[in-house]
Design a protein around this motif. Sequence first.
Motif, PDB file in Angstrom:
ATOM      1  N   ASN A 119      52.359 -64.773 -27.145  1.00 58.57           N
ATOM      2  CA  ASN A 119      51.407 -65.658 -27.816  1.00 58.57           C
ATOM      3  C   ASN A 119      52.080 -66.606 -28.808  1.00 58.57           C
ATOM      4  N   ASN A 120      53.344 -66.329 -29.133  1.00 61.25           N
ATOM      5  CA  ASN A 120      54.084 -67.204 -30.044  1.00 61.25           C
ATOM      6  C   ASN A 120      54.838 -68.307 -29.316  1.00 61.25           C
ATOM      7  N   ILE A 121      54.653 -68.395 -28.001  1.00 62.96           N
ATOM      8  CA  ILE A 121      55.283 -69.430 -27.194  1.00 62.96           C
ATOM      9  C   ILE A 121      54.192 -70.379 -26.724  1.00 62.96           C
ATOM     10  N   GLY A 122      54.278 -71.640 -27.143  1.00 64.10           N
ATOM     11  CA  GLY A 122      53.248 -72.584 -26.720  1.00 64.10           C
ATOM     12  C   GLY A 122      53.730 -74.005 -26.751  1.00 64.10           C
TER      13      GLY A 122
ATOM     14  N   GLY B 238      56.128 -75.554 -25.420  1.00 68.88           N
ATOM     15  CA  GLY B 238      57.557 -75.745 -25.595  1.00 68.88           C
ATOM     16  C   GLY B 238      58.067 -75.449 -26.990  1.00 68.88           C
ATOM     17  N   ARG B 239      57.215 -74.912 -27.865  1.00 66.84           N
ATOM     18  CA  ARG B 239      57.603 -74.626 -29.239  1.00 66.84           C
ATOM     19  C   ARG B 239      57.220 -73.205 -29.609  1.00 66.84           C
ATOM     20  N   LEU B 240      57.979 -72.622 -30.530  1.00 67.66           N
ATOM     21  CA  LEU B 240      57.642 -71.312 -31.067  1.00 67.66           C
ATOM     22  C   LEU B 240      56.750 -71.479 -32.285  1.00 67.66           C
ATOM     23  N   ASN B 241      55.871 -70.499 -32.500  1.00 71.04           N
ATOM     24  CA  ASN B 241      55.039 -70.509 -33.692  1.00 71.04           C
ATOM     25  C   ASN B 241      55.021 -69.108 -34.307  1.00 71.04           C
ATOM     26  N   ARG B 242      54.543 -69.019 -35.518  1.00 71.92           N
ATOM     27  CA  ARG B 242      54.511 -67.746 -36.226  1.00 71.92           C
ATOM     28  C   ARG B 242      53.092 -67.191 -36.328  1.00 71.92           C
ATOM     29  N   ASP B 243      52.241 -67.559 -35.400  1.00 73.95           N
ATOM     30  CA  ASP B 243      50.858 -67.074 -35.418  1.00 73.95           C
ATOM     31  C   ASP B 243      50.800 -65.601 -34.997  1.00 73.95           C
ATOM     32  N   ASP B 244      50.068 -64.806 -35.758  1.00 70.52           N
ATOM     33  CA  ASP B 244      49.794 -63.416 -35.364  1.00 70.52           C
ATOM     34  C   ASP B 244      51.078 -62.634 -35.068  1.00 70.52           C
ATOM     35  N   LEU B 245      52.051 -62.739 -35.961  1.00 70.38           N
ATOM     36  CA  LEU B 245      53.290 -61.984 -35.792  1.00 70.38           C
ATOM     37  C   LEU B 245      53.066 -60.503 -36.052  1.00 70.38           C
ATOM     38  N   VAL B 246      53.912 -59.672 -35.448  1.00 70.94           N
ATOM     39  CA  VAL B 246      53.984 -58.272 -35.833  1.00 70.94           C
ATOM     40  C   VAL B 246      55.347 -58.023 -36.461  1.00 70.94           C
ATOM     41  N   PHE B 247      55.452 -56.945 -37.244  1.00 71.16           N
ATOM     42  CA  PHE B 247      56.677 -56.622 -37.962  1.00 71.16           C
ATOM     43  C   PHE B 247      57.053 -55.179 -37.672  1.00 71.16           C
ATOM     44  N   VAL B 248      58.333 -54.968 -37.336  1.00 72.42           N
ATOM     45  CA  VAL B 248      58.795 -53.620 -37.002  1.00 72.42           C
ATOM     46  C   VAL B 248      60.010 -53.279 -37.862  1.00 72.42           C
ATOM     47  N   PRO B 249      60.252 -51.997 -38.124  1.00 69.06           N
ATOM     48  CA  PRO B 249      61.429 -51.608 -38.905  1.00 69.06           C
ATOM     49  C   PRO B 249      62.716 -52.081 -38.232  1.00 69.06           C
ATOM     50  N   SER B 250      63.674 -52.465 -39.042  1.00 67.55           N
ATOM     51  CA  SER B 250      64.916 -53.035 -38.532  1.00 67.55           C
ATOM     52  C   SER B 250      65.694 -52.051 -37.664  1.00 67.55           C
ATOM     53  N   ARG B 251      65.416 -50.759 -37.781  1.00 67.28           N
ATOM     54  CA  ARG B 251      66.169 -49.790 -36.974  1.00 67.28           C
ATOM     55  C   ARG B 251      65.923 -49.951 -35.482  1.00 67.28           C
TER      56      ARG B 251
ATOM     57  N   ARG C 115      49.333 -65.424 -14.662  1.00 67.81           N
ATOM     58  CA  ARG C 115      50.356 -66.215 -13.962  1.00 67.81           C
ATOM     59  C   ARG C 115      50.739 -67.452 -14.757  1.00 67.81           C
ATOM     60  N   THR C 116      49.828 -67.968 -15.578  1.00 70.70           N
ATOM     61  CA  THR C 116      50.141 -69.163 -16.343  1.00 70.70           C
ATOM     62  C   THR C 116      50.982 -68.859 -17.581  1.00 70.70           C
ATOM     63  N   VAL C 117      50.954 -67.614 -18.036  1.00 71.57           N
ATOM     64  CA  VAL C 117      51.716 -67.239 -19.233  1.00 71.57           C
ATOM     65  C   VAL C 117      53.144 -66.870 -18.883  1.00 71.57           C
ATOM     66  N   VAL C 118      53.325 -66.084 -17.806  1.00 73.67           N
ATOM     67  CA  VAL C 118      54.674 -65.640 -17.460  1.00 73.67           C
ATOM     68  C   VAL C 118      55.558 -66.858 -17.178  1.00 73.67           C
ATOM     69  N   GLY C 119      56.757 -66.837 -17.760  1.00 72.27           N
ATOM     70  CA  GLY C 119      57.676 -67.955 -17.591  1.00 72.27           C
ATOM     71  C   GLY C 119      57.603 -68.998 -18.676  1.00 72.27           C
ATOM     72  N   LYS C 120      56.581 -68.952 -19.557  1.00 70.62           N
ATOM     73  CA  LYS C 120      56.534 -69.904 -20.669  1.00 70.62           C
ATOM     74  C   LYS C 120      57.819 -69.799 -21.481  1.00 70.62           C
ATOM     75  N   ALA C 121      58.358 -70.914 -21.899  1.00 71.62           N
ATOM     76  CA  ALA C 121      59.637 -70.900 -22.613  1.00 71.62           C
ATOM     77  C   ALA C 121      59.589 -71.856 -23.793  1.00 71.62           C
ATOM     78  N   ALA C 122      60.316 -71.497 -24.854  1.00 75.39           N
ATOM     79  CA  ALA C 122      60.415 -72.362 -26.027  1.00 75.39           C
ATOM     80  C   ALA C 122      61.754 -72.131 -26.693  1.00 75.39           C
ATOM     81  N   SER C 123      62.273 -73.188 -27.290  1.00 75.25           N
ATOM     82  CA  SER C 123      63.589 -73.148 -27.911  1.00 75.25           C
ATOM     83  C   SER C 123      63.489 -72.677 -29.348  1.00 75.25           C
ATOM     84  N   ALA C 124      64.404 -71.797 -29.748  1.00 75.24           N
ATOM     85  CA  ALA C 124      64.465 -71.320 -31.131  1.00 75.24           C
ATOM     86  C   ALA C 124      65.300 -72.281 -31.966  1.00 75.24           C
TER      87      ALA C 124
END
Length: 448
Positions: A45-48, A50-63, A85-94
């Motif tokens: 959901n953060n790929i849209g 051709g760009r990355l976004n920070r919408d609805d992020l999750v956070f996990v321990p660094s381990r 099928r429309t979501v798979v393959g979506k790509a965006a540059s970091a």
Amino acid sequence: MSQLPLGWEMATGADIFDLVRGVSYDKSAVRNEPGPDLVPVLRANNIGAGRLNRDDLVFVPSRFVASHQLLRPHDLVIASSSGSRTVVGKAASANAEFGDAAFGAFCAVVRPRAPELAGWLRNYFRTREYRAFVERVALGININNLRGKDLAGMPICVPPVAEQRRIVAKLDALSDSAVRARADLDRIPALAARYKEAVLANAVKEAEVEAASITTLGALAEEVRNGLSRRPEHVPPGFPILKISAIRPLTVRLEEVRYYVAEPGEDVRRYALRRGDLLFTRFNGNPELVAACGQVEELPDGGMLYPDKLIRVRLDHSRVAPEFAEIIASSPQARTQLQQSIKSAAGQHGISGGNLKLLRIPLPPIENQQLIARRTRAALREIDRLTAEAAAARRLLDRLDQAVLAKAFRGELVTQDPTDEPASVLLDRVRAERAATPKAKRGRKVAP
């Protein structure tokens, strides 16, 4: 491509990029807010666009996150698994903004083996050729998967490095212009909606200035009646009856019908529509669509009925022009008054015919009503025309974008220079570096 341009080479994904698998983590460890020792994780959901976004992020321990799973400049984040099928393959540059972030297990990262390849790969993942490849290989019964071996074997044509730079610079310049144009065009529907509101509000003000009196919709109505309550059928036989969705502000869509089969002896004639009737939505799940008003301007041969979730207002045409009443009932002033009467229960929102009868209507002479209606409708049609032209331009822009990319990947976008170092030199170098690099051990970072 049957014949490559001068100095170009065919390569595979494995030749020119590393593929990094996403982070796996225990769901119980996920947090929805940042905190100490937590790493933001990007998902599909953060790929849209051709760009990355920070919408609805999750956070996990660094381990849970290995160092190579943190994003680096030039990385391309790909949605590798999805039920859509429309979501798979979506790509965006970091970019550097995402250097603190990792990416989840349903994503993968394409990491160029040489910085010179970054811009070329970024643009390749925007092409129809790439999209066609994804559609061909990412098949699944419930989940569509773009597997690592698929990406590793993906064919990619590679130009000389110097030509790559020229092509990427041209594409980036054109892309920046297209992004600005898209942003401008995407604002037009909202601007058009506000302009329509202003036009309708102005019609009410003009009517109030010219009004001989202020009356109510009920005082101008010969009848206010709810429609037929029994459920219609989706297919014939039966009398055509409008769907609730057929009524939208200033619109009655006669093609949106079902079919009502009358019971023996049932008289449905009192629910037959006439030209000039006003129809209001009585109930809707969206409160903004309750009390939407449309005038019946045309009817098919044989007539048409209306259902219980609509209210028909039949007007005295000697006192009020139906096209004028429709405009007043659709104005922001009317919405403000009627919204105070909308009741909500069990996810449904509704209004009664009694509430509609109280709607205030300024009443100029009927000739003035018709003039106001004609001017207002002409202005609304012009707004619709401009909105349609903007939508067509938006679609054309998308096609133009792909046409430019296609030219770039055929070697036709910029002038070729026969003195450019051929792509084979770069590919030989990255292949040699790959062969000399020890294979990384697979597996997730182990928690202490």
